[in-house]
Design a protein around this motif. Structure first.
Motif, short mmCIF file in Angstrom:
data_model
loop_
_atom_site.label_atom_id
_atom_site.label_comp_id
_atom_site.label_asym_id
_atom_site.label_seq_id
_atom_site.Cartn_x
_atom_site.Cartn_y
_atom_site.Cartn_z
N TRP A 106 0.84 -1.20 0.00
CA TRP A 106 0.00 0.00 0.00
C TRP A 106 0.87 1.25 0.00
CZ3 TRP A 106 -3.76 2.55 -1.58
CH2 TRP A 106 -4.31 3.65 -0.93
N ASN A 107 1.94 1.26 0.78
CA ASN A 107 2.83 2.42 0.79
C ASN A 107 3.45 2.67 -0.58
OD1 ASN A 107 2.36 3.07 3.46
ND2 ASN A 107 4.12 1.90 4.23
N LYS A 108 3.65 1.60 -1.34
CA LYS A 108 4.25 1.73 -2.68
C LYS A 108 3.21 1.90 -3.78
CE LYS A 108 8.42 -0.94 -1.58
NZ LYS A 108 9.25 -2.11 -1.93
N SER A 109 1.94 1.83 -3.42
CA SER A 109 0.88 1.90 -4.41
C SER A 109 0.84 3.27 -5.09
CB SER A 109 -0.47 1.63 -3.73
OG SER A 109 -1.54 2.00 -4.55
N LYS A 110 0.50 3.25 -6.38
CA LYS A 110 0.36 4.51 -7.12
C LYS A 110 -0.71 5.40 -6.50
CE LYS A 110 -2.90 2.44 -10.42
NZ LYS A 110 -3.16 2.12 -11.85
N TRP A 111 -1.72 4.78 -5.91
CA TRP A 111 -2.82 5.56 -5.33
C TRP A 111 -2.37 6.28 -4.06
CZ3 TRP A 111 -6.19 5.82 -8.97
CH2 TRP A 111 -6.46 4.72 -9.78
N LYS A 112 -1.60 5.62 -3.22
CA LYS A 112 -1.15 6.28 -2.00
C LYS A 112 -0.06 7.31 -2.30
CE LYS A 112 0.18 5.83 2.78
NZ LYS A 112 0.51 4.96 3.92
N GLN A 113 0.71 7.08 -3.33
CA GLN A 113 1.76 8.04 -3.69
C GLN A 113 1.17 9.37 -4.14
OE1 GLN A 113 5.17 7.54 -3.46
NE2 GLN A 113 4.69 5.62 -2.42
N ASP A 114 -0.05 9.37 -4.61
CA ASP A 114 -0.74 10.59 -5.04
C ASP A 114 -1.62 11.09 -3.88
OD1 ASP A 114 -3.02 12.18 -6.19
OD2 ASP A 114 -1.93 11.82 -8.04
N LYS A 115 -1.36 12.27 -3.38
CA LYS A 115 -2.04 12.77 -2.17
C LYS A 115 -3.55 12.88 -2.36
CE LYS A 115 1.89 15.33 -0.26
NZ LYS A 115 2.40 16.66 0.17
N GLN A 116 -3.98 13.34 -3.53
CA GLN A 116 -5.42 13.50 -3.74
C GLN A 116 -6.13 12.15 -3.78
OE1 GLN A 116 -5.34 15.90 -7.38
NE2 GLN A 116 -5.97 17.67 -6.19
N TRP A 117 -5.59 11.21 -4.51
CA TRP A 117 -6.20 9.89 -4.56
C TRP A 117 -6.15 9.20 -3.20
CZ3 TRP A 117 -9.41 8.16 -8.03
CH2 TRP A 117 -9.38 8.68 -9.32
N HIS A 118 -5.05 9.41 -2.47
CA HIS A 118 -4.94 8.81 -1.14
C HIS A 118 -6.08 9.27 -0.24
CE1 HIS A 118 -2.55 8.45 2.86
NE2 HIS A 118 -3.38 7.44 2.70
#
Length: 371
Positions: A276-288
């Motif tokens: 999850w920490n490496k996920s593209k979604w978590k890396q993007d603040k808005q999507w997170h």
């Protein structure tokens, strides 16, 4: 049972096709229009052949049919109605928008809501002195499921249905509810609706909410085998399927580092924390903030017009701590929150703890019917 509680001459059922609008992610200011991941999502949605969200609506037949209308019952004993214009439903009739559970990977729009609705109607009937209770409309969303349709597909379906219910009906208010993964979607929808349609979401029921993609809480660890129906390992798989998080192949150095980390923190063992920490979604603040709702709780929840929140957890549930943390954060924002705990584990706690279930249903009934 619902017909009997309402004192009505049958329930009408209608399958509605709601326009699916992925653009709401941008229009609701959840994600910037130039966001790279948003462009990928919109491109994928445009390539889909199915442009509609399929939702199922139930209400007393008297709300949508005349006495002289022809009535055709389906296999469930409901009266089939081809189409219903929600704007034709009187504004004083409560509308519940329901999201089923199933880890974002299984189940359907007929799951979960019926016993709960019947319970609150019977409770309201007792309060009314045995007379029939006011009518109620339930709209259940048959949202798309992972892994065939990973997030944000289900979220887009949820927001599209909210838009359908509220956009062109300025006086309409609504109640949101969901169980497990359905609670996740209900909260996403409530937080977005709080900004887009202030004062029009009256209550939000988050029952045994499924909220943390990392799935690394103490309750995930301690309660991982509390029921064979829903284990922690399955819940973690659901998140990986929903967010396209593959298991990461590790070289020997990474395995040694992870073993050292696990010795320091047992909660990482088998969890999704690393992926999850490496996920593209978590890396993007808005999507997170959007895809992990506890990270995107809006301000202004202390306003009198803001939604009331009902958070229900099970003490032996792998997801217990997520619900508890949700309650804490909502109260930190000044929200009006009722918090209820049942004995037992995920999906079964409220079925066996009848006292807790009765309390929960009474709180939800009051949120829907008591002004």
């Amino acid at each position: 049972k619902w017909s009997k509680a309402c004192g009505c001459s049958g329930l009408a059922q209608c399958v509605l096709k709601v326009p699916r609008r992925a653009q709401l992610l941008q229009e609701y200011n959840l994600v910037d229009k130039d966001n790279v991941l948003l462009k990928q999502v919109l491109e994928k949605e445009l390539g889909s052949d199915d442009k509609f969200v399929h939702v199922r609506m139930w209400c007393p037949a008297s709300l949508v049919l005349q006495e002289s209308d022809e009535r055709r019952e389906n296999e469930c004993g409901c009266i089939e109605v081809e189409s219903v214009d929600l704007k034709s439903i009187p504004k004083n009739v409560p509308v519940v928008l329901w999201f089923h559970g199933g880890g974002l990977t299984l189940c359907h729009d007929k799951a979960g809501w019926s016993p709960k609705i019947t319970a609150i109607l019977n409770e309201q009937k007792m309060i009314c002195g045995g007379d029939s209770v006011p009518p109620l409309v339930v709209i259940s969303v048959d949202y798309r499921l992972a892994p065939d349709h990973p997030l944000p597909a289900a979220s887009i379906d949820a927001l599209s249905t909210l838009e359908y219910c509220l956009k062109d009906d300025a006086e309409r208010t609504i109640h949101l509810g969901g169980e497990s993964a359905g609670a996740y979607l209900a909260l996403q929808t409530a937080f977005a609706g709080h900004i887009q349609y202030p004062g029009r979401i009256q209550s939000t029921l988050a029952m045994i909410p499924f909220l943390s993609p990392a799935a690394d809480s103490m309750s995930c660890y301690m309660n991982q085998y509390s029921t064979p129906l829903v284990t922690t390992s399955w819940l973690r798989w659901c998140w990986r399927a929903a967010l396209e998080m593959d298991d990461i192949e590790k070289d020997e150095d990474e395995e040694e580092e992870e073993e050292e980390e696990e010795e320091k923190d047992v909660l990482t063992v088998g969890s999704n924390r690393t992926v999850w920490n490496k996920s593209k979604w978590k890396q993007d603040k808005q999507w997170h903030k959007f895809l992990e709702p506890m990270e995107g709780i809006p301000s202004g929840l202390a306003n009198e017009s803001a939604s009331k929140y009902i958070v229900a957890v099970n003490k032996a549930d792998p997801l217990h701590d997520e619900g508890n943390e949700l309650m804490r954060r909502l109260k930190g924002e000044g929200a009006n929150v009722d918090y209820i705990e049942a004995m037992g584990s995920h999906a079964v706690g409220y079925e066996v703890d009848r006292k807790a279930m009765a309390k929960l249903m009474n709180v939800w009934r009051a949120a829907i019917f008591d002004k």
